[in-house]
Design an enzyme around this catalytic site. Sequence first.
Site, PDB file in Angstrom:
ATOM      1  N   LYS A   1       0.673  -1.259   0.028  1.00 44.67           N
ATOM      2  CA  LYS A   1       0.037   0.107   0.022  1.00 44.67           C
ATOM      3  C   LYS A   1       0.986   1.124   0.077  1.00 44.67           C
ATOM      4  O   LYS A   1       0.417   2.280  -0.810  1.00 44.67           O
ATOM      5  CB  LYS A   1      -1.075   0.149   1.309  1.00 44.67           C
ATOM      6  CG  LYS A   1      -2.143  -1.009   1.113  1.00 44.67           C
ATOM      7  CD  LYS A   1      -2.771  -1.415   2.465  1.00 44.67           C
ATOM      8  CE  LYS A   1      -3.841  -2.371   2.131  1.00 44.67           C
ATOM      9  NZ  LYS A   1      -4.502  -2.927   3.481  1.00 44.67           N
TER      10      LYS A   1
ATOM     11  N   ASP B   1     -11.712   2.645   3.869  1.00 46.51           N
ATOM     12  CA  ASP B   1     -12.029   1.135   3.654  1.00 46.51           C
ATOM     13  C   ASP B   1     -13.349   0.620   3.431  1.00 46.51           C
ATOM     14  O   ASP B   1     -13.804  -0.114   2.860  1.00 46.51           O
ATOM     15  CB  ASP B   1     -11.600   0.376   4.872  1.00 46.51           C
ATOM     16  CG  ASP B   1     -10.295  -0.427   4.385  1.00 46.51           C
ATOM     17  OD1 ASP B   1     -10.029  -0.981   3.391  1.00 46.51           O
ATOM     18  OD2 ASP B   1      -9.642  -0.792   5.560  1.00 46.51           O
TER      19      ASP B   1
ATOM     20  N   GLN C   1      -4.723  -1.619   9.426  1.00 44.60           N
ATOM     21  CA  GLN C   1      -4.586  -2.932   8.896  1.00 44.60           C
ATOM     22  C   GLN C   1      -5.011  -4.188   9.853  1.00 44.60           C
ATOM     23  O   GLN C   1      -4.760  -4.101  11.059  1.00 44.60           O
ATOM     24  CB  GLN C   1      -3.269  -3.338   8.569  1.00 44.60           C
ATOM     25  CG  GLN C   1      -2.898  -4.550   7.990  1.00 44.60           C
ATOM     26  CD  GLN C   1      -3.540  -4.624   6.494  1.00 44.60           C
ATOM     27  OE1 GLN C   1      -3.364  -3.652   5.745  1.00 44.60           O
ATOM     28  NE2 GLN C   1      -4.150  -5.695   6.175  1.00 44.60           N
TER      29      GLN C   1
END
Length: 297
Positions: A53, A120, A97
């Site tokens: 990422k 997200d 995460q």
Amino acid sequence: MTAEIISGNEIAAQMREEMKKEVAELKEKGVTPGLAVVLVGEDPASQVYVKNKVKTCGELGITSFEYRKPMDWPEEELLKLIDELNKDPKVNGILVQLPLPKHINEEKVLYAIDAEKDVDGFHPVNVGRLMIGDAKYLPCTPHGCIEVLKRAGVETSGAEVVVVGRSNIVGKPVAMMLVQKAAGANATVTICHTRTKDMEFHTKRADILIAAVGVPEVIKGSMLKPGAVVLDVGVNRIPNPDPNAEKKTKLVGDVEFASAKEVASKITPVPGGLGPMTITMLMKNTITAAKVHAGIE
């Protein structure tokens, strides 16, 4: 008939080139998208994801803010960091995460992220907006599925779609996206899961089948309607059946690729299918967030 392979790698590369130009145009207007990525613990897969990422941010011109914390980092410290990031104008998107260590409540953490920075798409506000067809930030993997269908020229309007899997991360949101009264949707959607009595009855009706159940090669070619489009979201590591192979394990999807490609018209492989799309859509959400926060759209 052998299916056309839909390359997520190629679609993701095409989208990233488009996003590079978009970021460059934003920078000319004084706006630099920023993504904060928080990793707690030392899970090997999570470390790879975070590295990828951050690398992708660099390639696209997005500023990344990386926070790596030890496994025993207190929950209250994580919540304090999220609060600081929520208030930081340089940060447009926040990604914590998953999975988190057991002593940290994942739900509490996800709810603490400002819905306007939830790139997200997991915050209940954004889930609710998805439900009513007014989403700002779509969950990344399901959004990747929709983008793959669009760019592969697959018509969804009026199509029978069967989603195998009912997770909050993929199954439910992708079903909700496809059932919306909107372009790239308007499908009739059936959700199957571990308690479905006759899975094959449903999968054989599918014009489009999306497998996201997390069971290696559970969908066989014999379970498909001839000419169906198959998106395989599953990523499973299994022992390599070839005893002479250098690697002792191999990656497979939720679909038995060898048999499915002889029945389907189009299919995504594992690896190289939906995987590259997830990070790509995260970057897309971050760019969207930067525009929202700057009042551009």
